[in-house]
Design a protein around this motif. Structure first.
Motif, PDB file in Angstrom:
ATOM      1  N   TYR A   1       0.774  -1.442  -0.012  1.00  0.00           N
ATOM      2  CA  TYR A   1       0.039   0.003  -0.113  1.00  0.00           C
ATOM      3  C   TYR A   1       0.862   1.240  -0.066  1.00  0.00           C
ATOM      4  O   TYR A   1       1.804   1.580   0.807  1.00  0.00           O
ATOM      5  CB  TYR A   1      -0.700  -0.198   1.324  1.00  0.00           C
TER       6      TYR A   1
ATOM      7  N   PHE B   1     -15.022   3.980   9.008  1.00  0.00           N
ATOM      8  CA  PHE B   1     -13.709   3.339   9.570  1.00  0.00           C
ATOM      9  C   PHE B   1     -12.812   4.344  10.404  1.00  0.00           C
ATOM     10  O   PHE B   1     -12.970   5.473  10.072  1.00  0.00           O
ATOM     11  CB  PHE B   1     -13.047   2.358   8.417  1.00  0.00           C
TER      12      PHE B   1
ATOM     13  N   GLU C   1     -12.180   2.254  -6.316  1.00  0.00           N
ATOM     14  CA  GLU C   1     -12.329   3.071  -5.294  1.00  0.00           C
ATOM     15  C   GLU C   1     -12.872   4.204  -5.964  1.00  0.00           C
ATOM     16  O   GLU C   1     -12.574   4.753  -7.079  1.00  0.00           O
ATOM     17  CB  GLU C   1     -11.336   3.547  -4.413  1.00  0.00           C
TER      18      GLU C   1
ATOM     19  N   ASN D   1      -2.146  -1.418  -3.804  1.00  0.00           N
ATOM     20  CA  ASN D   1      -2.903  -0.490  -4.019  1.00  0.00           C
ATOM     21  C   ASN D   1      -2.247   0.932  -3.856  1.00  0.00           C
ATOM     22  O   ASN D   1      -1.425   1.436  -3.028  1.00  0.00           O
ATOM     23  CB  ASN D   1      -3.812  -0.447  -2.479  1.00  0.00           C
ATOM     24  N   GLU D   2      -2.484   1.754  -4.939  1.00  0.00           N
ATOM     25  CA  GLU D   2      -1.996   3.282  -5.174  1.00  0.00           C
ATOM     26  C   GLU D   2      -0.486   3.253  -4.831  1.00  0.00           C
ATOM     27  O   GLU D   2      -0.128   4.221  -4.015  1.00  0.00           O
ATOM     28  CB  GLU D   2      -2.873   4.051  -4.220  1.00  0.00           C
TER      29      GLU D   2
ATOM     30  N   TYR E   1     -11.079   9.910  -7.327  1.00  0.00           N
ATOM     31  CA  TYR E   1     -12.052  10.546  -6.145  1.00  0.00           C
ATOM     32  C   TYR E   1     -12.400  11.812  -6.866  1.00  0.00           C
ATOM     33  O   TYR E   1     -12.447  12.852  -6.285  1.00  0.00           O
ATOM     34  CB  TYR E   1     -11.387  10.776  -5.084  1.00  0.00           C
TER      35      TYR E   1
END
Ligand code: GCU
Length: 601
Positions: A380, A556, A506, A418-419, A478
């Motif tokens: 990550y 979360f 996402e 991830n990313e 996003y």
């Protein structure tokens, strides 16, 4: 037999099968005699690790793992587990004590137990997971160490376990490190502790310690795989039984206890509409293992994802492994049923379990409920790509999750990252993981949440070099939250260098439940709803889109989000709050998913 066995192995192109083994001999707990060690464990919080190192910062032979007691009034012992506080296992320590909410460091756990071992049996201690670095001792003897907070491991204790007065001591350290996986910076809470079940597992002296029974990629009736035994009597006859499908097939193991299996059968294929699981028995001369396995094939063809040969759209949602309604790390079947039940209510047939392997209950419930799974290891953001030990750690976590879940029909995608920022070292690191996963499991698809960029203000381009090595492209965006306002999505086009399916892994934005305002006021349910409405109109215009996983099912905790009254070290970005309340946006996705489902039939 040896020759045709070699041909079968080569044909199925399974890698040297001994590799896919998690830490320890036990890979599957299904159908085994187990003794739970869950419950209250004594604990000692040890920020300076004085239970491990002496004052010269040298590992001490007399550490807390000795569980020492003063033998006389003059004896100097400066700790006592049995007079110490306790922590519940499974469970993170952060939500069990306010003092430990932000704690990152070492906590020692101790569990005393009696165990009457049958003479001809072997015994293993099994951990579902421990975050992050676990040093494990039994009766003062070191069993071993495990690194990685989200995958199972086990140690054999046959020679060490005694009838009475056993003490199992585990040093759990969740300190973040630059060279670790994950590395220093993440956007989730670093819950520490024995976060999943701990149990004793008993096996025969020679036992079936691992197996893979799956459909050959692209076939509907050709079952291939292998069974491996561990112990003395390695040359055995293995019989695979699937009573409901009238399957009784026998194979012989080679000298290493390995049998390749290969047969055809008339099977009802597993799918979200019909999550058919078969009772499968694997019988050896010295052992019998039972499991529930679904059979399905998953492939890509051009920009399509094919489940059992038919195009499918992955109607998904992302989930963090946080417990609904009570908070903290989720670990139980009930947690899984609640979270996956909520995902189903959204109209999902797919979940992206972010950003690390979730507990086995999540996977087995997905199997039962007919929910397809994207499973990811926590490579990550800015991992130490050049560090060989970091690569080995990531490879090991991949081996462990594949080792645990390779027989689960629900799991269709392994995600390796991830990313992660573009670089040559990053690419070779991730390529290494991809070939490792293909080596261990040629039956599933590989993906990652890759990088993308603007070609021009109206065009997003997917040409991350990683895409060449993946089956399914994943992208996080996003637009409307970190990138402009919601309507920015309206005129946006997406292009890809690759003839491959895209899962938008996402998208979304934040809203605090019951926080209202107009559709351009941040943090309000109306703003979040507005984002999703514009997102969907953009997503349906992407010709190679074959899946969507909005961020995220439920709010979360995140240590990166301190905004008082809104975040308070949490990320209010879910469709559902931690208390189970639903935001307005929660009703936007189901409308789209219902249409998609209709068009599927
Ligand atoms: C990133 C990341 C998530 C993070 C999310 C966010 O894309 O993958 O882990 O939580 O953005 O900022 O909400």
């Amino acid at each position: 037999m040896k020759l045709c066995l070699a041909i079968v192995v080569a044909m199925f192109a399974f890698a040297p099968l001994v590799q896919a083994q998690p830490a320890g001999l036990i890979t599957n707990t299904a159908g085994r005699k187990t003794t739970s060690l869950d419950g209250q464990w004594q604990m000692i919080v040890d920020p300076y690790e004085s239970g491990y190192y002496n004052y010269r910062y040298q590992p001490s032979d007399n550490g807390y793992f000795k569980n020492a007691k003063p033998k006389s009034k003059s004896d100097l012992i400066e700790y006592d587990f049995d007079k110490s506080a306790t922590l519940k296992v499974p469970g993170d320590w952060n939500t069990q004590s306010d003092q430990l909410f932000f704690y990152e460091g070492t906590v020692w756990y101790k569990k005393s137990f009696d165990y009457h071992r049958q003479p001809d049996k072997r015994v293993f201690v099994y951990f579902g997971a421990a975050n992050y670095l676990a040093d494990v001792y039994l009766n003062g003897e070191k069993l071993g160490q495990h690194e990685g907070g989200f995958t199972p491991f086990n140690f054999e204790i046959t020679k060490l376990v005694r009838d009475t007065g056993n003490f199992l001591v585990v040093k759990v350290d969740n300190k973040r490190r630059r060279d670790a996986v994950p590395t220093l910076m993440t956007d989730w809470w670093n819950y520490g502790g024995l976060t999943r079940e701990v149990m004793l597992i008993e096996t025969p002296a020679t036992f079936v310690n691992d197996y893979m029974v799956q459909l050959k990629p692209g076939s509907r009736d050709h079952v291939v795989g292998w069974v491996r035994s561990a112990g003395e009597k390695l040359s055995q006859r293995i019989t695979v039984r699937i009573p409901e499908a009238g399957v009784v097939k026998s194979f012989a193991t080679d000298g290493n206890g390995l049998a390749a299996i290969d047969f055809t059968a008339d099977l009802k294929l597993w799918s979200p509409a019909n999550p058919k699981l078969y009772d499968v028995a694997i019988e050896a001369e010295t052992d019998l293992v039972r499991d529930q396995i679904g059979f399905r094939s998953i492939e890509t063809r051009g920009t399509d994802i094919l489940l059992n040969g038919r195009p499918i759209f992955l109607r998904g949602v992302c989930i963090h492994e946080e417990a609904p309604l009570r908070g903290g790390r989720a670990y139980s079947r009930e947690d899984a049923v609640t979270l996956l039940g909520w995902a189903k209510e959204l109209g999902a047939n797919f979940v992206r379990l972010a950003h690390y392997p979730h507990n086995e209950f999540m996977i087995r419930e997905a199997d039962r409920m007919g929910i397809l799974v994207w499973s990811e290891i926590p490579v990550y953001w800015t991992i130490e790509w050049e560090n060989a030990a970091t690569l080995e750690n990531a490879r090991n976590q991949l081996s462990e999750v594949i080792g645990r879940d390779k027989n689960r029909a629900a799991v269709v995608i392994w995600s390796v990252a991830n990313e992660t920022p573009l670089s040559d070292t990053r690419l070779s690191f991730l390529r290494n993981l991809i070939s490792h996963a293909r080596h261990l499991d040629p039956t599933r698809l590989l993906s990652a949440a890759m990088e993308r960029h603007y070609l021009d203000p109206k065009t997003q381009m997917i040409d991350d070099p990683l895409g060449e090595f993946l089956d399914v492209l994943g992208c996080n965006e996003y637009v409307g939250w970190y990138d402009g306002l919601p309507e920015k999505a309206d005129g946006l086009e997406w292009k890809s260098k690759y003839q491959k399916p895209l899962v938008m892994s996402e998208f979304g934005g934040d809203a605090l439940f019951n926080h209202h305002g107009d559709s351009l006021t941040r943090w309000t349910e109306e703003y979040q709803e507005n984002i999703y409405q514009h997102q969907i109109s953009m997503l349906i215009r992407i010709p190679f889109l074959r899946g969507a996983a909005p961020w995220i099912l439920m709010d979360f905790r995140s240590p990166r989000r301190p905004l008082p009254g809104i975040q308070d070290y949490g990320k209010p970005t879910g469709f559902i709050s931690g208390g189970g309340e639903t935001n307005k946006a929660c009703y936007v996705m189901p409308r789209w998913y219902r249409e998609l489902k209709k068009s599927e039939n």
